[in-house]
Design an enzyme around this catalytic site. Structure first.
Site, short mmCIF file in Angstrom:
data_model
loop_
_atom_site.label_atom_id
_atom_site.label_comp_id
_atom_site.label_asym_id
_atom_site.label_seq_id
_atom_site.Cartn_x
_atom_site.Cartn_y
_atom_site.Cartn_z
N CYS A 2 0.75 -1.44 -0.09
CA CYS A 2 -0.20 0.22 0.05
C CYS A 2 0.76 0.65 0.10
O CYS A 2 1.87 1.24 0.81
CB CYS A 2 -1.21 0.07 1.55
N ARG A 27 4.33 0.28 -6.52
CA ARG A 27 4.41 -0.64 -5.03
C ARG A 27 3.74 -1.34 -4.80
O ARG A 27 3.93 -2.61 -4.25
CB ARG A 27 4.04 0.38 -3.86
N TRP A 73 -3.22 -2.42 -1.27
CA TRP A 73 -2.96 -4.11 -1.33
C TRP A 73 -3.91 -5.16 -0.65
O TRP A 73 -2.75 -4.50 0.58
CB TRP A 73 -1.34 -4.34 -1.49
N ASN A 99 -1.58 2.25 5.96
CA ASN A 99 -0.58 0.73 5.88
C ASN A 99 -0.02 -0.08 6.89
O ASN A 99 -0.16 -0.15 7.80
CB ASN A 99 0.61 1.93 5.33
N GLY A 100 -0.28 -1.64 6.68
CA GLY A 100 -0.20 -2.51 7.79
C GLY A 100 -1.09 -3.30 7.85
O GLY A 100 -2.29 -3.45 7.06
N GLU A 480 17.24 -17.00 -9.80
CA GLU A 480 16.61 -15.99 -10.24
C GLU A 480 16.04 -15.50 -11.69
O GLU A 480 15.39 -15.54 -11.64
CB GLU A 480 17.72 -15.12 -10.07
N LYS A 484 12.64 -14.24 -11.70
CA LYS A 484 12.47 -13.10 -13.36
C LYS A 484 10.87 -13.69 -14.26
O LYS A 484 9.69 -13.01 -14.55
CB LYS A 484 13.07 -13.57 -13.94
N GLU A 487 7.54 -14.39 -12.25
CA GLU A 487 6.91 -13.32 -11.67
C GLU A 487 6.51 -11.65 -12.91
O GLU A 487 5.36 -11.87 -12.58
CB GLU A 487 7.90 -12.96 -10.00
N HIS A 503 17.89 -35.95 -9.73
CA HIS A 503 16.92 -36.97 -8.95
C HIS A 503 15.57 -36.24 -8.80
O HIS A 503 14.53 -35.84 -7.35
CB HIS A 503 17.84 -36.25 -7.35
N LYS A 602 5.82 -4.62 -4.39
CA LYS A 602 7.35 -3.82 -4.48
C LYS A 602 8.04 -4.21 -3.54
O LYS A 602 9.07 -5.01 -3.32
CB LYS A 602 7.45 -2.28 -5.44
C1 AGP Z 1 11.91 -9.06 -6.79
O1 AGP Z 1 11.78 -9.13 -8.17
C2 AGP Z 1 10.81 -9.63 -6.04
N1 AGP Z 1 9.89 -8.15 -6.53
C3 AGP Z 1 10.76 -9.80 -4.37
O2 AGP Z 1 11.34 -11.35 -4.88
C4 AGP Z 1 12.36 -8.93 -3.78
O3 AGP Z 1 13.47 -9.42 -4.14
C5 AGP Z 1 11.46 -9.72 -1.95
O4 AGP Z 1 10.48 -9.22 -1.33
C6 AGP Z 1 12.53 -8.91 -0.66
O5 AGP Z 1 13.02 -7.76 -1.54
P1 AGP Z 1 13.94 -6.40 -0.56
O6 AGP Z 1 15.04 -6.92 -1.39
O7 AGP Z 1 13.03 -5.05 -0.92
O8 AGP Z 1 13.76 -7.38 0.37
#
Ligand code: AGP
Length: 607
Positions: A2, A27, A73, A99-100, A480, A484, A487, A503, A602
């Site tokens: 949020c 965000r 959110w 927020n929270g 990674e 990518k 997501e 395995h 984000k």
């Molecule tokens: C990365 O592409 C993601 N959006 C997510 O995994 C992110 O890296 C994770 O939430 C950690 O965020 P931070 O680095 O701000 O702690």
């Protein structure tokens, strides 16, 4: 997650709020709303969907002299107009954005309902305006403090009352809130991107602090009403850094920024004379560093993958035993903190709740915890015992790219520093620095081939499942690559050690599940080539990311992406770039919302 913006001043409040909300879009959110006040009653408008939907819903004549805005959110209650913020009290005289998560909202709501308060939404947040209503007797700040005293959970809030012209009260406990100081105008926001076009002078609130603003001033207090003197800080980056600068998406821009962002992460930190690195923010003397017997790194998501690369580097170059853990897991397993173990938390945003709480748990047990973060002034750098900023500049796309390569760059620097105190020779240190400095131009070369990766993406984006396979220090890069792709394109992908194929995952191999192999020129190359052959002999399609001129790999793979040659420890910085581009182009081709993929935020500020 949020986002919050609050404004009081002479400008068009609606415009300031909507512009601020647009800057907070990155965000991640599912609905948005604003509440403004002029000389009449509060006008509250909220809408499920994008800010542009909300904007279209705001009558042209609507404006005010102060107001608040929010991007939601969803956590409690479905995504709809009613559950969007701001939330109001019974009379529609008090508005709150939050927020929270309020953990005890159910008990509070029941009590308030029994006292005659009627609720409009299913959210936890709505208890806040009703509690303020209950305690309001002409002083909004006082009523807010009484209300907050009853909450359990986390919050960053901003509140307004129709009878308190151009006055906003903000408070923070676990969710960030920053005050922006303008000329006869004040702002409150969940992060500085929302207000940087108006002011660069900011004050970061700490947990337990309350701020009351009017256009001409502000007052910061704690919950017992003691005044707190706050330091005014200057935001060091420019508005252009949060603009797309001609790129179609922030993610594309951020991928292309990597040669520069990596240079910034190194800048001023390499000591050529001593063939080592200087990291002043660690707050540790060489003697302290010499006493380090172990390193533990804690992080989430992409930062966790960077931490894994860091582990390989620290063990191989500095010869320090190192472990890496997912922050959400560490916190709840009663971690053992050993003497002489140095802890790192890695977080782009510096606000990830899982990582922040893990850090606090480690600190509570007496650990020294250093942060590797991007966002200056965020909670982790402020609460950690020291650390290193990666200086990537604002990362707006939800999918992290340039932060990943800069986090890794910091691990190269730290491994060099520690390695040079142990068994890394002067000559080896010199070569290490040369290799590290050769990375940015090599990434430029990879980026210049973006079009060929686009062609590959168009060819492969129709597949439903992918495997990403690497070994050694490139195994986390494979993870990674898979993250990518999933997501932003919503294609299912798994990252594995290539050796693990046999395995289990090899059962998935057929002509409908392509495998992306990372094949650097390193000591494990021959073994990876064997793994590629195993896939080929099961009719699996192979996309190889390999070193220029590697004919053996070219002969086996269906498709090839070439990266320049570099010495072994540095391949992660090169190998990840084609993965980022591949994911990006797949997502674009599939028409996905690249910068704000569905369901993602984000910075994940709730557990
Ligand atoms: C990365 O592409 C993601 N959006 C997510 O995994 C992110 O890296 C994770 O939430 C950690 O965020 P931070 O680095 O701000 O702690």
């Amino acid at each position: 997650m949020c986002g919050i913006i609050g404004y009081c001043g002479p400008k068009s409040t609606v415009q300031v709020l909507i512009e601020g909300l647009k800057r907070l879009e990155y965000r991640g959110y599912d609905s948005a709303g604003v509440c403004v006040c002029g000389d009449g009653p509060l006008t509250c408008l909220k809408r499920k969907g994008k800010i542009r939907d909300l904007q279209g819903h705001v009558p042209a004549a609507t404006d005010g002299r102060w107001g608040i805005g929010h991007t939601r959110w969803a956590t409690h209650g479905e995504v709809n107009d009613v559950n969007a913020h701001p939330h109001l009290d019974c009379e529609g005289r008090i508005a709150v954005v939050h927020n929270g998560i309020i953990e005890n909202f159910a008990i509070l709501k029941e009590k308030l309902q029994s006292e005659g308060h009627s609720f409009a939404s299913e959210t936890d947040s709505e208890v806040i305006p009703h509690l303020i209503e209950k305690y309001y007797a002409g002083d909004l700040e006082e009523a807010v403090k009484k209300a907050l005293g009853l909450l359990k959970g986390t919050y960053g809030i901003v509140c307004m009352h129709v009878d308190q012209p151009q006055l906003l009260v903000g408070a923070r406990c676990g969710s960030p809130l920053v005050l922006g100081i303008g000329n006869e105008e004040m702002f409150l926001a969940s992060d500085v991107t929302a207000i940087i076009s108006h002011t660069k002078q900011v004050v970061y609130l700490e947990d337990g602090e309350v701020v009351t603003i009017t256009p001409s001033g502000y007052r910061t207090t704690d919950m017992r009403d003691q005044e707190i003197e706050k330091r005014v800080e200057l935001i060091s980056w420019e508005l252009e850094e949060i603009e797309k600068a001609g790129f179609a998406h922030f993610m594309e821009k951020e991928i292309f920024e990597q040669p520069e962002s990596i240079k910034r992460a190194m800048s001023g930190r390499l000591d050529h004379d001593q063939a080592t690195a200087h990291l002043g923010g660690l707050n540790m003397s060489n003697r302290d560093l010499l006493n380090v017997e172990r390193v533990r790194i804690v992080a989430a998501g992409t930062s966790f993958h960077a931490a894994m690369v860091g582990m390989y580097l620290l063990e191989s170059l500095a010869r320090v035993p190192c472990t890496v853990e997912i922050s959400s897991e560490l916190r709840y397993r009663n971690p053992i903190v050993e003497r002489n173990t140095l802890h790192f938390v890695v977080s782009q945003s510096g606000e990830t709740a899982d990582t922040l709480y893990a850090m606090r748990e480690l600190q509570r047990k007496g650990a020294t915890v250093l942060g590797i973060c991007n966002v200056v002034g965020s909670t982790i750098p402020r609460e950690s015992d020291g650390g290193v900023y990666i200086h990537s500049g604002p990362e707006i796309a939800v999918a992290s790219t340039k932060a990943f390569t800069s986090q890794i760059t910091v691990f190269y620097l730290f491994s060099l520093l520690l390695g040079r105190m142990r068994d890394l020779s002067f000559e080896a240190g010199k070569r290490f620095i040369q290799d590290l400095q050769s990375v940015p131009p090599k990434i430029e070369q990879i980026l210049s081939r973006s079009r060929s990766i686009l062609a590959l993406a168009e060819k492969y984006c129709c597949y439903k499942d992918f495997l990403f396979l690497g070994r050694g220090i490139n195994y986390p890069v494979a993870m990674e690559g898979a993250l990518k792709l999933k997501e932003i394109s919503y294609i299912h992908a798994e990252g594995y050690s290539a050796a693990e194929l046999k395995h289990g995952p090899i059962a998935l191999i057929n002509d409908e599940t392509p495998s992306v192999f990372l094949v650097p020129e390193d000591s494990l190359r021959d073994k990876i080539i064997s793994n590629m052959k195993e896939v080929k002999s099961r009719r699996g399609r192979v996309i190889a990311v390999a070193v220029e001129g590697d004919r053996e790999v070219e002969d086996i793979a269906d498709d090839l992406i070439e990266v320049p040659r570099i010495s072994e420890p540095f391949y992660p910085l090169l190998m990840v770039v084609p993965m980022q581009l591949m994911a990006y182009h797949c997502a674009v081709h599939l028409g996905r919302d690249v910068d704000q993929p569905r369901n993602l935020a984000k910075s994940v500020t709730v557990e």
